[in-house]
Design a protein around this motif. Structure first.
Motif, PDB file in Angstrom:
ATOM      1  N   GLU A  35      43.332   4.501  25.032  1.00 30.76           N
ATOM      2  CA  GLU A  35      42.362   4.040  24.603  1.00 30.76           C
ATOM      3  C   GLU A  35      41.871   3.712  23.211  1.00 30.76           C
ATOM      4  O   GLU A  35      41.141   3.065  22.892  1.00 30.76           O
ATOM      5  CB  GLU A  35      41.167   5.052  25.329  1.00 30.76           C
ATOM      6  N   THR A  36      42.818   4.343  22.601  1.00 29.74           N
ATOM      7  CA  THR A  36      42.817   4.390  21.049  1.00 29.74           C
ATOM      8  C   THR A  36      43.973   4.241  20.515  1.00 29.74           C
ATOM      9  O   THR A  36      44.962   5.027  20.716  1.00 29.74           O
ATOM     10  CB  THR A  36      42.049   5.274  20.249  1.00 29.74           C
ATOM     11  N   GLY A  37      44.215   3.452  19.472  1.00 24.79           N
ATOM     12  CA  GLY A  37      45.528   3.736  18.701  1.00 24.79           C
ATOM     13  C   GLY A  37      46.758   2.773  19.455  1.00 24.79           C
ATOM     14  O   GLY A  37      46.620   2.045  20.362  1.00 24.79           O
ATOM     15  N   SER A  38      47.624   3.012  18.777  1.00 25.46           N
ATOM     16  CA  SER A  38      49.131   2.398  19.074  1.00 25.46           C
ATOM     17  C   SER A  38      50.332   3.501  19.630  1.00 25.46           C
ATOM     18  O   SER A  38      49.614   4.699  19.611  1.00 25.46           O
ATOM     19  CB  SER A  38      49.938   1.540  17.986  1.00 25.46           C
ATOM     20  N   LEU A  39      51.273   3.005  20.027  1.00 25.21           N
ATOM     21  CA  LEU A  39      52.255   4.199  20.314  1.00 25.21           C
ATOM     22  C   LEU A  39      52.692   4.878  19.011  1.00 25.21           C
ATOM     23  O   LEU A  39      52.873   6.301  19.248  1.00 25.21           O
ATOM     24  CB  LEU A  39      53.719   3.500  20.760  1.00 25.21           C
ATOM     25  N   VAL A  40      52.601   4.594  18.021  1.00 30.77           N
ATOM     26  CA  VAL A  40      52.745   5.234  16.649  1.00 30.77           C
ATOM     27  C   VAL A  40      51.645   6.163  16.282  1.00 30.77           C
ATOM     28  O   VAL A  40      51.850   7.350  16.295  1.00 30.77           O
ATOM     29  CB  VAL A  40      53.007   4.368  15.229  1.00 30.77           C
ATOM     30  N   ASP A  41      50.299   6.043  16.666  1.00 34.35           N
ATOM     31  CA  ASP A  41      49.395   7.090  16.746  1.00 34.35           C
ATOM     32  C   ASP A  41      49.747   7.967  17.773  1.00 34.35           C
ATOM     33  O   ASP A  41      49.207   9.038  17.502  1.00 34.35           O
ATOM     34  CB  ASP A  41      47.839   6.120  17.129  1.00 34.35           C
ATOM     35  N   LEU A  42      50.309   7.660  18.913  1.00 31.15           N
ATOM     36  CA  LEU A  42      50.501   8.636  19.990  1.00 31.15           C
ATOM     37  C   LEU A  42      51.360   9.509  19.529  1.00 31.15           C
ATOM     38  O   LEU A  42      51.396  10.905  19.460  1.00 31.15           O
ATOM     39  CB  LEU A  42      50.780   8.033  21.165  1.00 31.15           C
ATOM     40  N   VAL A  43      52.522   9.063  18.958  1.00 30.06           N
ATOM     41  CA  VAL A  43      53.750   9.763  18.356  1.00 30.06           C
ATOM     42  C   VAL A  43      52.958  10.828  17.365  1.00 30.06           C
ATOM     43  O   VAL A  43      53.332  12.061  17.359  1.00 30.06           O
ATOM     44  CB  VAL A  43      54.855   9.221  17.863  1.00 30.06           C
ATOM     45  N   GLU A  44      52.132  10.316  16.545  1.00 32.31           N
ATOM     46  CA  GLU A  44      51.707  11.211  15.317  1.00 32.31           C
ATOM     47  C   GLU A  44      50.848  12.267  15.911  1.00 32.31           C
ATOM     48  O   GLU A  44      50.552  13.518  15.477  1.00 32.31           O
ATOM     49  CB  GLU A  44      50.970  10.326  14.535  1.00 32.31           C
ATOM     50  N   ARG A  45      49.893  12.016  16.865  1.00 29.91           N
ATOM     51  CA  ARG A  45      49.169  12.702  17.730  1.00 29.91           C
ATOM     52  C   ARG A  45      49.747  14.036  18.472  1.00 29.91           C
ATOM     53  O   ARG A  45      49.834  15.157  18.140  1.00 29.91           O
ATOM     54  CB  ARG A  45      48.394  12.435  18.581  1.00 29.91           C
ATOM     55  N   PHE A  46      50.885  13.670  18.970  1.00 32.22           N
ATOM     56  CA  PHE A  46      52.154  14.778  19.626  1.00 32.22           C
ATOM     57  C   PHE A  46      52.607  15.666  18.257  1.00 32.22           C
ATOM     58  O   PHE A  46      52.700  17.026  18.409  1.00 32.22           O
ATOM     59  CB  PHE A  46      53.161  14.183  20.290  1.00 32.22           C
ATOM     60  N   GLU A  47      53.147  14.914  17.280  1.00 29.21           N
ATOM     61  CA  GLU A  47      53.744  15.614  16.192  1.00 29.21           C
ATOM     62  C   GLU A  47      52.767  16.497  15.555  1.00 29.21           C
ATOM     63  O   GLU A  47      53.231  17.735  14.963  1.00 29.21           O
ATOM     64  CB  GLU A  47      54.306  14.635  15.216  1.00 29.21           C
ATOM     65  N   GLY A  48      51.594  16.195  15.282  1.00 32.79           N
ATOM     66  CA  GLY A  48      50.376  17.063  14.738  1.00 32.79           C
ATOM     67  C   GLY A  48      49.823  17.969  15.811  1.00 32.79           C
ATOM     68  O   GLY A  48      48.831  18.736  15.288  1.00 32.79           O
ATOM     69  N   GLY A  49      49.973  18.030  17.184  1.00 35.00           N
ATOM     70  CA  GLY A  49      49.460  18.825  18.035  1.00 35.00           C
ATOM     71  C   GLY A  49      48.082  18.375  18.344  1.00 35.00           C
ATOM     72  O   GLY A  49      47.412  19.445  18.670  1.00 35.00           O
ATOM     73  N   ARG A  50      47.651  17.175  18.028  1.00 30.18           N
ATOM     74  CA  ARG A  50      46.492  16.849  18.262  1.00 30.18           C
ATOM     75  C   ARG A  50      46.204  15.697  19.693  1.00 30.18           C
ATOM     76  O   ARG A  50      45.487  15.088  19.766  1.00 30.18           O
ATOM     77  CB  ARG A  50      45.785  15.992  17.245  1.00 30.18           C
TER      78      ARG A  50
END
Length: 106
Positions: A35-50
């Motif tokens: 719904e928001t962002g790209s795959l890179v944003d998704l990776v960053e969310r996982f890396e940051g626990g968000r």
């Protein structure tokens, strides 16, 4: 059953083991469902626990479909994922890590 060197992750649904893998087609499908962002944003969310449960579900569905499963997100609403939500989140993170790991990394 799952081959980590090929980017595969084992996921158990209602006691039945499945192989999940983020193929290029599965990644494209995943990106279309975000719904928001790209795959890179998704990776960053996982890396940051968000990450959200929606992120976990989208990754699990994409990975299972990349492994040949024919189900939909709605199908996962009624199955028991082996290990529960914690295992689902771990498997989702592992799918991401394996999809973007360079050969020899793990």
């Amino acid at each position: 059953m799952a081959n980590p060197w090929a980017g595969e992750v084992a996921i158990t649904l209602d006691g039945v083991a499945h192989v999940a893998k983020l193929t290029l087609g599965a990644l494209a499908e995943l990106e279309a469902t975000l719904e928001t962002g790209s795959l890179v944003d998704l990776v960053e969310r996982f890396e940051g626990g968000r990450f959200t449960t929606r992120d976990v579900l989208a990754l699990i569905v994409a990975g299972l479909r990349g492994g040949g499963w024919q189900g939909t997100p709605r199908d996962l609403m009624t199955v028991e994922i082996g290990g529960g939500p914690v295992e689902a989140a771990r498997a989702a993170a592992e799918l991401l890590a394996r999809a973007f790991a360079l050969p020899g990394q793990e």
